[in-house]
Design a protein around this motif. Structure first.
Motif, PDB file in Angstrom:
ATOM      1  N   ARG A  10      23.956  60.694  37.570  1.00 25.06           N
ATOM      2  CA  ARG A  10      24.536  59.237  36.598  1.00 25.06           C
ATOM      3  C   ARG A  10      24.030  58.878  38.289  1.00 25.06           C
ATOM      4  O   ARG A  10      24.619  58.126  39.028  1.00 25.06           O
ATOM      5  CB  ARG A  10      25.520  60.192  37.472  1.00 25.06           C
ATOM      6  N   ALA A  12      23.632  55.941  40.692  1.00 21.28           N
ATOM      7  CA  ALA A  12      24.735  54.553  41.258  1.00 21.28           C
ATOM      8  C   ALA A  12      23.937  53.404  41.616  1.00 21.28           C
ATOM      9  O   ALA A  12      24.653  52.135  41.529  1.00 21.28           O
ATOM     10  CB  ALA A  12      25.031  54.641  42.263  1.00 21.28           C
ATOM     11  N   THR A  13      22.181  53.226  40.822  1.00 20.52           N
ATOM     12  CA  THR A  13      21.751  52.121  41.370  1.00 20.52           C
ATOM     13  C   THR A  13      20.795  52.364  39.815  1.00 20.52           C
ATOM     14  O   THR A  13      20.736  53.216  39.636  1.00 20.52           O
ATOM     15  CB  THR A  13      21.046  52.245  42.624  1.00 20.52           C
ATOM     16  N   GLY A  55      27.248  54.482  35.544  1.00 19.27           N
ATOM     17  CA  GLY A  55      27.986  54.041  36.923  1.00 19.27           C
ATOM     18  C   GLY A  55      26.412  53.006  37.582  1.00 19.27           C
ATOM     19  O   GLY A  55      27.003  52.582  38.892  1.00 19.27           O
ATOM     20  N   ILE A  56      26.069  52.844  37.079  1.00 16.42           N
ATOM     21  CA  ILE A  56      25.341  51.355  37.568  1.00 16.42           C
ATOM     22  C   ILE A  56      25.911  50.119  37.385  1.00 16.42           C
ATOM     23  O   ILE A  56      25.673  49.703  36.025  1.00 16.42           O
ATOM     24  CB  ILE A  56      23.938  51.560  37.108  1.00 16.42           C
TER      25      ILE A  56
END
Ligand SMILES: Cc1cc2nc3c(=O)[nH]c(=O)nc-3n(C[C@H](O)[C@H](O)[C@H](O)COP(=O)(O)OP(=O)(O)OC[C@H]3O[C@@H](n4cnc5c(N)ncnc54)[C@H](O)[C@@H]3O)c2cc1C
Length: 278
Positions: A10, A12-13, A55-56
């Motif tokens: 997952r 983050a970017t 999650g991005i």
């Protein structure tokens, strides 16, 4: 059934997500999961890794574009069907998106499923791939080589097969605006509202130009040009360019009859839209 085991990331970017995909050739992007998770559970797909893009930040935008000479709406990869359907801006700038989305699945699925995910999934029975194709929209994707734009005309290669690379993430879809004086319409026949359509049709009428896109008729979203065809001949003219197939849901003859009926209906409705502006 339970899915086969898989690794789960997952990031983050977007850069991390692209790197994760590049490191595992048998990875899949997870967006809303409304098509992918059933495929995993039925073991029709068994990727080694899921790259969950939820999650991005910043991928859920729905933006009106005015600076490209045409105008349109850009829908981010995490914009849920429900958010796109509820957007007054989308309805104003390109009403066909809203008209078609009202037929996509049920409310619970629209709350989670993404419009971009549907476009990448490339199901010929889905509404949004046909809408993107009819409007000559495009998809922006990001991969190890950077960002590129895929025109809708180059997106659909075969059943459930798009030209988005296995190492690419679709970041947004672009739907050009409805031109002043043009009209659109959408209709489909399904056993129950929210089911996949037995046949669906979307029309775009702009002056003398008449184009109709079909879902659940061919292996890929299919658009035919019916400009200059007399009203009484629309259905047969469309069928001359299509080859409706049989499956467990409908015979080829029944699908052909639905094409005849829906083609006339959507073209008439799109003409009325063009005259009345709504
Ligand atoms: C009961 C039921 C009924 C439904 N009825 C309809 C219907 O009538 N019409 C309709 O159109 N759809 C229908 N759907 C499907 C629904 O619209 C899905 O939401 C949609 O097809 C896929 O979107 P998703 O975000 O859930 O994608 P996911 O399920 O997460 O992914 C689907 C596929 O697209 C890929 N993918 C997704 N997003 C990206 C991305 N940004 N970049 C690269 N690859 C990506 C995934 O790797 C996967 O291969 C139905 C689903 C269910 C469960």
């Amino acid at each position: 059934m339970k899915p086969a085991p898989f690794d789960y990331r997952r990031p983050a970017t977007l850069a991390e997500a692209v790197a994760a995909l590049a490191g595992e050739p048998n990875a899949k992007v997870l967006a809303g999961g409304q098509s992918l998770v059933p495929l995993l559970s039925m073991r029709l797909a068994a990727p080694a890794m899921l790259v969950d893009i939820n999650g991005i930040p910043g991928l859920d935008a729905i933006e009106v574009v005015t600076d490209d000479g045409v105008g349109g709406v850009r829908v981010g990869a995490l914009a849920r069907h429900a958010a796109v359907l509820a957007s007054p801006e989308v309805r104003r700038v390109q009403p066909l998106v809203s008209l078609a989305l009202a037929n996509v699945a049920h409310a619970t699925i629209r709350n989670r499923g993404t419009t971009v995910g549907s476009i990448v999934h490339a199901d010929a029975a889905a509404e949004m791939p046909v809408v993107l194709s009819l409007l000559a929209g495009s998809l922006d994707v990001e991969g190890p080589g950077g960002r590129r734009t895929i025109p809708a005309s180059e997106l659909y290669l075969g059943p459930l097969e798009s030209s988005v690379g296995h190492d690419e993430i679709a970041v947004s879809a672009y739907f050009p605006a409805l031109a002043p004086g043009a009209g659109v319409a959408f209709e489909e026949i399904a056993r129950r509202h929210g089911d996949y359509a037995l046949v669906g049709a979307a029309a775009l009428v702009d002056g003398d130009s008449v184009r109709v896109g079909y879902l659940s008729v061919s292996d890929v979203p299919t658009v035919v040009d019916l400009s200059g065809v007399a009203d009484d001949d629309l259905g047969e003219a469309a069928l001359a360019q299509l080859d409706p197939a049989a499956d467990i849901h409908a015979s080829a003859a029944y699908r052909a009859q639905l094409v005849r009926v829906l083609t006339g209906r959507v073209v008439r409705s799109a003409r009325a839209f063009a005259e009345e502006g709504t």
